[in-house]
Motif scaffolding. Structure first.
Motif, PDB file in Angstrom:
ATOM      1  N   LYS A 171     -24.885 -20.777  -1.562  1.00 43.83           N
ATOM      2  CA  LYS A 171     -25.172 -19.384  -1.879  1.00 43.83           C
ATOM      3  C   LYS A 171     -23.916 -18.757  -2.485  1.00 43.83           C
ATOM      4  N   PRO A 172     -24.086 -17.705  -3.299  1.00 45.32           N
ATOM      5  CA  PRO A 172     -22.896 -17.066  -3.894  1.00 45.32           C
ATOM      6  C   PRO A 172     -22.114 -16.243  -2.878  1.00 45.32           C
ATOM      7  N   ILE A 173     -21.611 -16.969  -1.885  1.00 44.50           N
ATOM      8  CA  ILE A 173     -20.837 -16.345  -0.808  1.00 44.50           C
ATOM      9  C   ILE A 173     -19.575 -17.183  -0.603  1.00 44.50           C
ATOM     10  N   SER A 174     -18.431 -16.543  -0.654  1.00 43.48           N
ATOM     11  CA  SER A 174     -17.184 -17.260  -0.390  1.00 43.48           C
ATOM     12  C   SER A 174     -16.857 -17.186   1.094  1.00 43.48           C
ATOM     13  N   LEU A 175     -16.261 -18.274   1.598  1.00 43.32           N
ATOM     14  CA  LEU A 175     -15.860 -18.349   2.994  1.00 43.32           C
ATOM     15  C   LEU A 175     -14.466 -18.952   3.035  1.00 43.32           C
ATOM     16  N   GLY A 176     -13.559 -18.322   3.781  1.00 41.13           N
ATOM     17  CA  GLY A 176     -12.189 -18.823   3.802  1.00 41.13           C
ATOM     18  C   GLY A 176     -11.477 -18.547   5.101  1.00 41.13           C
ATOM     19  N   VAL A 177     -10.415 -19.315   5.330  1.00 39.95           N
ATOM     20  CA  VAL A 177      -9.588 -19.138   6.515  1.00 39.95           C
ATOM     21  C   VAL A 177      -8.148 -19.430   6.149  1.00 39.95           C
ATOM     22  N   SER A 178      -7.223 -18.679   6.745  1.00 38.15           N
ATOM     23  CA  SER A 178      -5.793 -18.885   6.516  1.00 38.15           C
ATOM     24  C   SER A 178      -5.048 -18.802   7.843  1.00 38.15           C
ATOM     25  N   LEU A 179      -4.054 -19.672   7.989  1.00 38.85           N
ATOM     26  CA  LEU A 179      -3.134 -19.633   9.121  1.00 38.85           C
ATOM     27  C   LEU A 179      -1.730 -19.578   8.554  1.00 38.85           C
ATOM     28  N   TYR A 180      -0.869 -18.738   9.134  1.00 35.18           N
ATOM     29  CA  TYR A 180       0.468 -18.616   8.571  1.00 35.18           C
ATOM     30  C   TYR A 180       1.488 -18.252   9.642  1.00 35.18           C
ATOM     31  N   ASP A 181       2.731 -18.576   9.348  1.00 34.20           N
ATOM     32  CA  ASP A 181       3.871 -18.221  10.194  1.00 34.20           C
ATOM     33  C   ASP A 181       5.031 -17.942   9.252  1.00 34.20           C
ATOM     34  N   LEU A 182       5.307 -16.661   9.006  1.00 37.98           N
ATOM     35  CA  LEU A 182       6.298 -16.243   8.018  1.00 37.98           C
ATOM     36  C   LEU A 182       7.437 -15.486   8.707  1.00 37.98           C
ATOM     37  N   THR A 183       8.654 -15.955   8.476  1.00 39.71           N
ATOM     38  CA  THR A 183       9.840 -15.283   9.005  1.00 39.71           C
ATOM     39  C   THR A 183      10.721 -14.848   7.845  1.00 39.71           C
ATOM     40  N   ARG A 184      11.123 -13.557   7.852  1.00 43.14           N
ATOM     41  CA  ARG A 184      11.977 -13.037   6.779  1.00 43.14           C
ATOM     42  C   ARG A 184      13.078 -12.157   7.358  1.00 43.14           C
ATOM     43  N   ILE A 185      14.215 -12.165   6.677  1.00 41.79           N
ATOM     44  CA  ILE A 185      15.290 -11.226   6.984  1.00 41.79           C
ATOM     45  C   ILE A 185      15.026  -9.968   6.165  1.00 41.79           C
ATOM     46  N   ARG A 186      14.963  -8.814   6.852  1.00 36.09           N
ATOM     47  CA  ARG A 186      14.612  -7.564   6.193  1.00 36.09           C
ATOM     48  C   ARG A 186      15.839  -6.659   6.045  1.00 36.09           C
ATOM     49  N   GLU A 187      15.744  -5.787   5.025  1.00 40.13           N
ATOM     50  CA  GLU A 187      16.791  -4.806   4.807  1.00 40.13           C
ATOM     51  C   GLU A 187      16.357  -3.459   5.389  1.00 40.13           C
ATOM     52  N   TYR A 188      17.342  -2.647   5.733  1.00 40.51           N
ATOM     53  CA  TYR A 188      17.060  -1.292   6.220  1.00 40.51           C
ATOM     54  C   TYR A 188      18.250  -0.415   5.874  1.00 40.51           C
ATOM     55  N   SER A 189      17.965   0.755   5.345  1.00 41.44           N
ATOM     56  CA  SER A 189      19.027   1.661   4.899  1.00 41.44           C
ATOM     57  C   SER A 189      19.887   0.920   3.878  1.00 41.44           C
ATOM     58  N   THR A 190      21.162   0.814   4.084  1.00 40.63           N
ATOM     59  CA  THR A 190      22.054   0.114   3.152  1.00 40.63           C
ATOM     60  C   THR A 190      22.404  -1.282   3.647  1.00 40.63           C
ATOM     61  N   GLU A 191      21.792  -1.713   4.757  1.00 39.33           N
ATOM     62  CA  GLU A 191      22.104  -3.012   5.345  1.00 39.33           C
ATOM     63  C   GLU A 191      21.091  -4.066   4.881  1.00 39.33           C
ATOM     64  N   PRO A 192      21.521  -5.088   4.123  1.00 41.04           N
ATOM     65  CA  PRO A 192      20.575  -6.087   3.627  1.00 41.04           C
ATOM     66  C   PRO A 192      20.057  -7.032   4.708  1.00 41.04           C
TER      67      PRO A 192
END
Length: 755
Positions: free
Chosen positions: A470-491
């Motif tokens: 049928k014209p119906i899409s079905l999907g699943v995703s699993l993820y584990d993402l780690t990032r260093i974030r910036e805030y104010s002037t601190e990278p």
């Protein structure tokens, strides 16, 4: 070199069998006459196998397949009814062992061997030999050596059935154009007419190019209203052994305007409907190209309703006294043509149903060329098809056709590894396994591992585009993402880890209209925070549902050249039975438009508007990562990430981008390297009363470097690389409202399309 007779011989074959062969099994298959062709290759070409019943139709098909290889002059087949032995007798063509080129100085041997159709270690034909000689003539003609002669020697080793070919070239003298004289031109200068020609003074003389130039001049005049234009046959006068003079005369005639446009024979469409596609305009200067386009567009209009055999005959009625032309489009509509059968050919690993379900026409439908074009676009959008060609074959009746889709598959999956430097994540690497056509059913599987100084990611995703057929899409995703974030002037302000699961399902209501629903379960973990008061460490669970309405008419979802994509989405987190620690609703509107300009230059626009609000008293400052941030490679590229948002993020966001893309390198009719110039503008606010759509900066921004509520904009240029796995973007952006002390130039290295 009796090419016609040779061609007839190449297409003949002889099959010997008797009525006693009926229902007899083949006891043995024997190949006779093979010298340079391996028996294993023959076995792979024929369908008939030892132990099969002898069926004359199958033998005929096998023989046709063998002759199509162009290895043989003839193939004969004999079947012994006593021994039940099937014998294929082959008459091999000679194998080209070596090609030599002698006498060439102005064109290299490597260039000649590359261009001619006759190749070493391929089979020899007289036709290929003659085509090769003609190609050599063309190579020399391009350089002005119009008196070049080419002879050949053929040295045949009968025992090995191998042949050596020697091309003997006498280059002759190079002929250049000394002067071009034009007479009779009154309305256009000699300089203007010469600018239309590829034939130039002191450049090589080519007769074919000169004939093309004359046609260009005729077309130019006809597009300027001079319908009666006449150009004499050019005189080519030899000045000396290396120079020629070209002379021709122009009879311009008078300049016409379009007096009247009429239609005769039209019943399916009214005059008003046809007039909409006619580019020729009443009262304007007559243009032959617009007349030709009008005929084409009228034919296409009728073809959209199945009138494939429509004939358009434009009758020109001139009034010399009024200097006007009236055009009468005489239309013979013919009959509507229906689809009899649909065939799919050329598939290797893909199931036939995968292609057929993308075709908007069904057997018994009226042929609609608009739907056919869209069907081809949908097939390309599968992502693993390199080429689609449609062939119309006669159907069972005079008013029906069979549609044959000839498909050439590309590489559906691959393992890739890479490393690079991203301006966001610095040194990065990845290992990816992707497949766009899992099990031959167009299912998509992606396994990704990314690693780097500021980013680590593990992701698995799977999508079934036609759930239960049928014209119906079905999907699943699993993820584990780690990032260093910036805030104010601190990278390196804090680390953010997102672990989650997403389930997706979406029905396609029509060819261009679809819905998408998703459920997301995500843990967001904040740790190593240098600003614990503003960004406290801890873990929060977000449980959300989202619904999206999509209207998509893009011709190519991977690199659109025309069409539009409009979407409205609403995400709700933590409400009612969803539970979770974070509660909000977030509507986002996105609008992208792609406009072809000329050749393959594409002008595109994108607008994104977003809003987020906490529900049940939830304070969004406790989930700053869910708020909007503007600035960076995905929004306004002249500014650093999050620079154009309040320090703790905004609840309201507006971004507008425009790009003008053009091809630099193309392979197999597809652009693999693009250039782009762009303009971005955007802003982000916490409250509606803060919104200011004026562009600029207050002293708070320009002098002290703090966020203000005005829009900021930037310009730049970029390069786009199309890789088998993902597109790569390199962007150089210039901020037009920089802060004091900031470098206005920024470089971005990112993956994926901008929009």
């Amino acid at each position: 070199m009796k090419n016609k007779k040779s061609t007839i011989i190449l297409l003949t074959f002889f099959i010997v069998f008797s009525t006693e062969n009926f229902a007899q099994r083949i006891s043995e298959i024997v190949f006779q006459g093979l010298i340079n062709v391996k028996p294993s290759e023959i076995k792979s070409k024929i369908k008939t196998k030892k132990g099969d019943y002898f069926v004359s139709e199958n033998i005929t098909e096998d023989t046709k397949e063998l002759l199509s290889t162009e290895y043989f002059d003839n193939v004969e087949v004999e079947f012994d009814t006593t021994t039940r032995k099937l014998v294929f007798k082959f008459y091999e063509r000679p194998l080209v062992k070596k090609i030599e080129v002698r006498g060439n100085k102005k064109v290299s041997t490597a260039k000649i061997k590359e261009e001619i159709p006759l190749k070493e270690k391929e089979f020899f034909t007289k036709l290929k030999l003659e085509e090769s000689k003609a190609k050599i003539f063309d190579l020399y003609d391009e350089k002005g050596y119009v008196y070049t002669t080419v002879d050949t020697e053929e040295i045949l080793n009968s025992e090995k059935n191998q042949i050596n070919i020697i091309f003997l070239i006498n280059e002759g003298k190079k002929i250049v154009v000394d002067n071009i004289e034009i007479q009779g031109n009154k309305n256009f200068s000699r300089r203007k007419l010469l600018s239309l020609m590829e034939t130039k003074r002191n450049k090589p003389f080519r007769e074919t190019k000169l004939n093309t130039d004359i046609q260009k001049i005729v077309q130019f005049y006809k597009d300027e209203g001079f319908y009666d234009i006449e150009v004499s046959t050019p005189q080519v006068l030899q000045i000396d052994q290396e120079k020629v003079k070209i002379m021709f005369t122009i009879n311009e005639g008078i300049k016409y305007k379009v007096e009247e446009i009429k239609f005769e024979g039209n019943k399916v469409y009214s005059e008003k409907e046809i007039q909409k596609v006619v580019t020729l305009k009443k009262g304007k200067v007559f243009k032959q190209s617009e007349l030709d386009l009008s005929v084409q567009f009228i034919s296409e209009l009728y073809a959209e309703r199945g009138y494939l055999q429509v004939r358009i005959d434009p009758e020109i009625v001139k009034d010399i006294n009024l200097r006007s032309i009236s055009v009468v489009f005489k239309i013979d509509e013919g009959q509507q043509i229906y689809v009899d059968s649909i065939y799919i050919e050329g598939l290797q690993s893909t199931k036939e149903i995968v292609i057929k379900r993308e075709i908007l026409l069904k057997e018994g439908d009226i042929v609609n060329t608009k739907k056919l074009r869209r069907s081809v676009e949908k097939i390309y959008n599968l992502g693993f098809i390199d080429e689609v060609n449609i062939d119309f074959q006669p159907g069972a009746t005079a008013t029906s056709v069979d549609l044959v889709f000839n498909i050439r598959e590309g590489r559906p999956g691959m393992l890739s590894a890479g490393a690079g430097y991203s301006t966001v994540d610095q040194l990065v690497g990845n290992l990816q396994v992707s497949h766009l056509n899992l099990f031959g059913r167009a299912q998509r599987l992606n396994l990704l591992w990314e690693f780097g100084q500021r980013r680590k990611n593990y992701e698995i995703s799977w999508t079934e585009p036609w759930f239960l057929q049928k014209p119906i899409s079905l999907g699943v995703s699993l993820y584990d993402l780690t990032r260093i974030r910036e805030y104010s002037t601190e990278p390196n302000a804090y680390k953010e880890e997102r672990q989650g699961l997403e389930l997706r399902a979406g029905p396609r209501i029509s060819d261009v209209f679809s819905l998408l629903f998703s459920y997301s379960y995500e843990n967001v973990i904040i740790f190593d925070s240098k600003f614990p008061e503003d960004i406290p460490e801890g873990k929060k669970l977000t449980s959300s549902i989202a619904a999206q309405i999509i209207y998509d008419t893009r011709d190519n979802i991977f690199d659109a050249t025309k069409g539009t994509r409009q979407s409205l989405s609403l995400q709700i987190a933590g409400w009612s039975i969803l539970s979770g620690d974070v509660k909000y609703y977030k509507p986002i509107i996105r609008s992208s438009v792609f406009l072809p300009t000329f050749w393959k230059f594409v002008l595109s626009f994108n607008t994104t508007i977003g809003y987020i609000e906490g529900i049940e008293g939830f304070d969004l400052n406790n989930a700053k990562y869910e708020k909007f941030y503007v600035g960076g490679a995905e929004t306004v590229r002249g500014y650093a990430y999050r620079m154009l948002a309040p320090e703790n993020g905004g609840r309201i966001m507006f971004v507008f981008n425009t790009e003008y893309k053009f091809p630099i390198v193309q392979e197999n009719k597809r652009t693999v390297l693009q250039g782009a110039v762009f303009y971005d503008i955007g802003g982000c606010w916490n409250e509606f009363n803060e919104i200011d759509f004026s562009i600029g900066a207050t002293e708070k921004w320009s002098k002290y470097g703090y966020w203000d509520n005005k829009l900021k904009h930037s310009i730049g240029f970029g390069i786009r690389f199309t890789t088998p796995v993902f597109p790569i973007r390199l962007d150089w952006a210039w901020a037009l409202n920089p802060r004091k002390g900031d470098d206005p130039l920024r470089f971005w290295f990112t993956l994926g399309q901008m929009f």
